[in-house]
Write an enzyme that holds these catalytic residues in place. Structure first.
Site, PDB file in Angstrom:
ATOM      1  N   LYS A  42      76.616 -50.379   8.503  1.00  0.00           N
ATOM      2  CA  LYS A  42      76.389 -48.925   8.553  1.00  0.00           C
ATOM      3  C   LYS A  42      75.970 -48.414   7.168  1.00  0.00           C
ATOM      4  O   LYS A  42      75.095 -47.553   7.049  1.00  0.00           O
ATOM      5  CB  LYS A  42      77.646 -48.227   9.086  1.00  0.00           C
ATOM      6  CG  LYS A  42      77.845 -48.528  10.575  1.00  0.00           C
ATOM      7  CD  LYS A  42      79.242 -48.251  11.104  1.00  0.00           C
ATOM      8  CE  LYS A  42      79.356 -48.765  12.544  1.00  0.00           C
ATOM      9  NZ  LYS A  42      80.713 -48.665  13.110  1.00  0.00           N
TER      10      LYS A  42
ATOM     11  N   GLN B 240      86.384 -46.417  10.961  1.00  0.00           N
ATOM     12  CA  GLN B 240      86.073 -47.655  11.683  1.00  0.00           C
ATOM     13  C   GLN B 240      87.230 -48.021  12.617  1.00  0.00           C
ATOM     14  O   GLN B 240      88.376 -48.106  12.208  1.00  0.00           O
ATOM     15  CB  GLN B 240      85.787 -48.792  10.690  1.00  0.00           C
ATOM     16  CG  GLN B 240      85.361 -50.087  11.345  1.00  0.00           C
ATOM     17  CD  GLN B 240      84.061 -49.976  12.153  1.00  0.00           C
ATOM     18  OE1 GLN B 240      83.088 -49.381  11.711  1.00  0.00           O
ATOM     19  NE2 GLN B 240      84.065 -50.544  13.356  1.00  0.00           N
TER      20      GLN B 240
ATOM     21  N   ASP C  80      80.390 -39.848  14.707  1.00  0.00           N
ATOM     22  CA  ASP C  80      80.589 -41.010  15.578  1.00  0.00           C
ATOM     23  C   ASP C  80      81.177 -40.578  16.934  1.00  0.00           C
ATOM     24  O   ASP C  80      81.474 -41.421  17.780  1.00  0.00           O
ATOM     25  CB  ASP C  80      81.524 -42.011  14.883  1.00  0.00           C
ATOM     26  CG  ASP C  80      81.370 -43.426  15.410  1.00  0.00           C
ATOM     27  OD1 ASP C  80      80.256 -43.776  15.866  1.00  0.00           O
ATOM     28  OD2 ASP C  80      82.364 -44.184  15.376  1.00  0.00           O
TER      29      ASP C  80
END
Ligand code: NAP
Length: 279
Positions: free
Chosen positions: A52, A96, A119
């Site tokens: 990322k 994450q 996200d």
């Protein structure tokens, strides 16, 4: 037979984003920042966060990597997220998944402010997305829908079967398919006669987390196969070799949904940067 090429589409998306990031920099003289938070040292997570960060660099954004020890508490992680929410340099926050067990992951996801939740993990954003209101979407479901649109796969009126009901994948992709006017079934570990359920599907989305799980003889002739799975040995959740002869289109693994997931994270970060930095 159509190969739904995620690698090629991700490159297209990145090219468009590079221009948008350049325009932001020109207009306000600042570079958008995506903050990535990694708790512990899960090897797969380390790789995903690195990928990322590399994607940010490719489109001209900065990534700020925050690495916390594996014994971080929920309160400590919440403090980190709150600081990033209040940091005007940061446009997007990625925590994450998965975090170590002692942490209340959903509480931490929900602490990410909606305007920086690039996200799409905040439950309030999920609710907005489900009823078709603007919200950043969970990246993999958005990748699946965007790929189908890009490759001209019709969703309206089609029978879609999603295998898996996780909060980050199965449920949101089902909601997005419903918003596209597909008729949606969500299957899971308690579903009876799964092969028969899958056999009804014009569109199959596999989000099971089990290598080569979906079998060739479950597939209706001409179905579209969207394999979100990514398992050890570079294989997805479908036995693609056995499924491909029955389908009309499929996402390869690797090179299908995976690269587009990262591209969608970048896209939503650029959208956040545009709305936060150009207002
Ligand atoms: P997850 O949280 O483990 O969820 C798996 C789902 O599959 C659960 O809903 C589970 O049902 C269902 N399931 C398990 N065994 C089943 C069975 N025998 N029959 C039917 N359903 C079954 O996994 P996830 O996070 O959603 O991830 C799914 C896959 O997507 C994994 O391969 C992962 O690596 C991949 N993934 C890829 C990306 C990407 O960027 N490409 C991103 C995220 C995830 P229950 O709810 O009943 O337990």
């Amino acid at each position: 037979m159509l190969i739904i090429d995620g690698k090629a589409y991700a490159l297209e998306v990145e090219e468009e984003l590079r221009a948008r990031v350049a325009a932001i920099k020109e207009k306000c003289g600042r570079t958008p920042v995506l903050a990535t938070i990694l708790v512990g040292d899960n090897p797969a997570s380390v790789v995903y966060v690195r990928m990322k960060g590399n994607a940010c660099a490719r489109v001209g954004m900065l990534s700020r990597k925050i690495e916390l020890p594996g014994d971080t508490t929920t309160e400590q992680l919440l403090d980190t997220i709150n600081a990033l929410n209040n940091d005007p340099e940061v446009c997007g926050i990625l925590l994450q998944h998965p975090v170590p067990k002692q942490i209340d992951e959903q509480a931490c996801f929900n602490a990410i402010s909606l305007e920086k939740d690039v996200d799409g993990v905040n439950t309030a954003g999920f609710g907005r997305m489900s009823i078709g209101l603007p919200a950043y979407k969970s990246a993999t479901p958005l990748a699946i829908i965007s790929l189908m649109k890009r490759y001209g796969i019709q969703m309206e009126g089609k029978e879609a079967v999603v295998i898996g009901r996780s909060a980050i994948l199965g449920k949101p992709v089902a909601a997005l398919l419903l918003n596209e006017n597909a008729t949606v079934t969500i299957a899971h570990s308690r579903t009876k006669n799964l092969p028969e359920v899958v056999k009804r599907a014009d569109i199959v989305v596999a989000a099971v987390g089990k290598p080569l799980f979906v079998q060739g003889d479950w597939i209706k002739e001409g179905a579209v196969l969207m394999d979100a799975g990514y398992n050890k040995g570079n294989v997805g959740d479908m036995d693609l070799e056995a499924c491909i002869p029955h389908c009309s289109a499929y996402t390869p693994v690797p090179g299908g949904v995976g690269p587009v997931t990262i591209a969608m994270l970048m896209k939503q970060t650029v959208e956040a940067a545009e709305s936060l930095m150009l207002k």
